[in-house]
Design an enzyme around this catalytic site. Structure first.
Site, PDB file in Angstrom:
ATOM      1  N   ARG A  98      -5.081 -16.083 -11.371  1.00 49.01           N
ATOM      2  CA  ARG A  98      -6.498 -15.939 -11.672  1.00 49.01           C
ATOM      3  C   ARG A  98      -7.309 -16.585 -10.548  1.00 49.01           C
ATOM      4  O   ARG A  98      -6.874 -17.545  -9.915  1.00 49.01           O
ATOM      5  CB  ARG A  98      -6.866 -16.611 -13.004  1.00 49.01           C
ATOM      6  CG  ARG A  98      -6.129 -16.081 -14.215  1.00 49.01           C
ATOM      7  CD  ARG A  98      -6.514 -14.647 -14.551  1.00 49.01           C
ATOM      8  NE  ARG A  98      -5.881 -14.207 -15.791  1.00 49.01           N
ATOM      9  CZ  ARG A  98      -4.679 -13.634 -15.844  1.00 49.01           C
ATOM     10  NH1 ARG A  98      -3.986 -13.422 -14.739  1.00 49.01           N
ATOM     11  NH2 ARG A  98      -4.180 -13.265 -17.006  1.00 49.01           N
TER      12      ARG A  98
ATOM     13  N   GLU B 121      -7.798  -7.485   5.611  1.00 53.76           N
ATOM     14  CA  GLU B 121      -6.927  -8.521   5.050  1.00 53.76           C
ATOM     15  C   GLU B 121      -6.142  -9.240   6.141  1.00 53.76           C
ATOM     16  O   GLU B 121      -5.956 -10.467   6.064  1.00 53.76           O
ATOM     17  CB  GLU B 121      -5.996  -7.894   4.013  1.00 53.76           C
ATOM     18  CG  GLU B 121      -6.736  -7.504   2.741  1.00 53.76           C
ATOM     19  CD  GLU B 121      -6.073  -6.387   1.955  1.00 53.76           C
ATOM     20  OE1 GLU B 121      -4.847  -6.163   2.142  1.00 53.76           O
ATOM     21  OE2 GLU B 121      -6.769  -5.717   1.160  1.00 53.76           O
TER      22      GLU B 121
ATOM     23  N   SER C  48     -13.844 -20.068  -8.824  1.00 58.55           N
ATOM     24  CA  SER C  48     -14.749 -20.521  -7.769  1.00 58.55           C
ATOM     25  C   SER C  48     -14.580 -22.014  -7.541  1.00 58.55           C
ATOM     26  O   SER C  48     -14.328 -22.785  -8.480  1.00 58.55           O
ATOM     27  CB  SER C  48     -16.199 -20.236  -8.154  1.00 58.55           C
ATOM     28  OG  SER C  48     -16.456 -18.864  -8.169  1.00 58.55           O
TER      29      SER C  48
ATOM     30  N   TYR D 110       0.827  -1.203   0.000  1.00 57.38           N
ATOM     31  CA  TYR D 110       0.000   0.000   0.000  1.00 57.38           C
ATOM     32  C   TYR D 110       0.869   1.264   0.000  1.00 57.38           C
ATOM     33  O   TYR D 110       0.461   2.298  -0.538  1.00 57.38           O
ATOM     34  CB  TYR D 110      -0.950  -0.002   1.198  1.00 57.38           C
ATOM     35  CG  TYR D 110      -2.124  -0.939   1.017  1.00 57.38           C
ATOM     36  CD1 TYR D 110      -3.281  -0.518   0.383  1.00 57.38           C
ATOM     37  CD2 TYR D 110      -2.060  -2.253   1.460  1.00 57.38           C
ATOM     38  CE1 TYR D 110      -4.360  -1.367   0.205  1.00 57.38           C
ATOM     39  CE2 TYR D 110      -3.129  -3.122   1.283  1.00 57.38           C
ATOM     40  CZ  TYR D 110      -4.278  -2.682   0.656  1.00 57.38           C
ATOM     41  OH  TYR D 110      -5.338  -3.540   0.470  1.00 57.38           O
TER      42      TYR D 110
END
Length: 398
Positions: A206, A140, A209, A98
């Site tokens: 990637r 997180e 599900s 960040y």
């Protein structure tokens, strides 16, 4: 909560920043990748970068967060933050990154807006950034702790045990931890990240599900081969389809994702399109295994019955639930398919029970359409949940 002086400044400058946020995001990514090419190679989705989807998602999330701070100062957009944090956790994003983002984002803001970025404006938008960043970092950290992993160290080797060709462009891979340890638990509807080394040495990531239910002997991911004109488009799905066979190994993250059942006591509506059926299959199998007896409405849209991946499982699992019904729409149906189920999903003639909780997954136009129809039928916005494969462009376009 944004401080009072910063609230005044952000409110006054939000139109100008909002109008330029696309240019800011574009310049930000150029600066970021020039300074840290490894992030483009090994963290960010190159297909989304090439299409501009990542830029639009970043712009939308910043604008939405700032607008929330000045428009509703006593609340926080936790749904948006939770969705982003889950994606970040599945990638192994760290708190230190960040700081890197801050450096290049604010350099881009200063360059695009020029003299308009006074010290007061810079300080106010710096406060916006760190309110959002620190909220994400905190979420997180909790997600990592829940999984017993360290930030940046979410990967484990998994063995491919089985491969099933569902359609010419869709395959299901059965997985288990390569070291023989127990597979981590997950909630139906969640996803894992798969990190795949490509021919140029990049390790692209990637999300897929989990299409099996918790408690299944194997964890299953169902992967659609993405076809597009851009070179990076679908490079991981093509690699998996072309190269991965039983006995191979994949690097897989712990499960994450917030498209999970909030309550199974309310009537449920599970709406999907295309490969968006995968989290719904996990939910259906979970409900069937648990002997669920409440109302469940299953909705799915696809190009044709042959393109409907896992169609048999979709039908069978729905049939195992005593109060469930399945409604499939096909743009190119086979003979005998009902005329009122031909074309795009249209809920006009479908009864939606009071108190329904809806879960949506599929292309953005599909989810927008279904959400609009559900709102018209009286389903509260808070009870309509969705999952996006890739950057959340809903925020960028809403």
């Amino acid at each position: 909560m944004l401080s009072e002086p910063s609230t005044v400044t952000v409110r006054a400058t939000l139109p100008a920043v909002g109008a330029a946020i696309g240019d800011i995001a574009d310049l930000f990514y150029r600066k970021l990748f020039d300074a840290h090419p490894e992030l483009s190679r090994d963290l960010f989705n190159r297909g989304n970068q090439a299409s501009g989807a990542q830029r639009r998602a970043l712009a939308g999330s910043i604008a939405a967060f700032a607008a929330q701070l000045v428009g509703h100062p006593d609340t926080r957009p936790d749904v948006m933050l939770g969705r982003i944090a889950n994606k970040h956790a599945s990638l192994g994003v760290t708190a230190a990154q960040y700081d890197v983002v801050h450096t290049h984002l604010f350099a881009a803001i200063a360059e695009v807006l020029g003299d308009a970025v006074t010290p007061e404006v810079a300080a106010a938008w710096d406060e916006v950034y760190w309110l959002m960043a620190n909220a994400l970092i905190a979420i997180e950290e909790r997600l990592y702790a829940q999984r017993g992993v360290l930030a940046g160290d979410v990967w484990r080797d998994w063995e491919v045990v089985s491969r099933t060709e569902e359609t010419p462009d869709v395959a299901t891979f059965g997985l288990r931890p390569a070291d023989g340890s127990p597979a981590p638990g997950f909630r139906p509807g969640q996803y894992v990240s798969v990190r795949c080394e490509l021919s140029d040495g990049a390790r692209q990531i990637r999300q897929y599900s989990l299409s099996s239910a918790p408690g299944s002997p194997l964890r299953a991911i169902t992967v659609k081969r993405v076809r597009g004109e851009g070179v990076p488009d679908g490079e991981v799905s093509h690699r998996l389809h072309a190269r991965v066979r039983p006995g191979d190994r994949l690097q897989v993250s712990a499960p994450y994702g917030d498209l999970v059942l909030k309550s199974d006591r309310a009537p449920l509506l599970l709406a999907s399109a295309g490969i968006g059926c995968t989290p719904m299959l996990s939910v259906l199998e979970h409900l069937a295994n648990g002997g669920h007896r409440g109302p469940v409405t299953v909705v799915h849209g696809d190009r044709s019955p042959d393109d409907h991946a896992l169609r048999t499982a979709h039908t069978v699992l729905t049939g195992e639930l005593p109060e469930a019904s399945a409604h499939f729409w096909y743009e190119n149906p086979g003979p005998g398919h009902p005329a009122n189920r031909t074309g795009l999903v249209d809920l006009t003639g479908l009864a939606v029970a009071s108190g329904t909780h809806a879960y949506l997954c599929g292309p953005l136009p599909f989810m927008r359409s279904v959400r609009t129809q559900l709102l018209a039928k009286g389903v509260p916005a808070a009870d309509i949940h969705y999952e996006v494969f890739g950057p959340d462009l809903w925020l960028a376009e809403d």
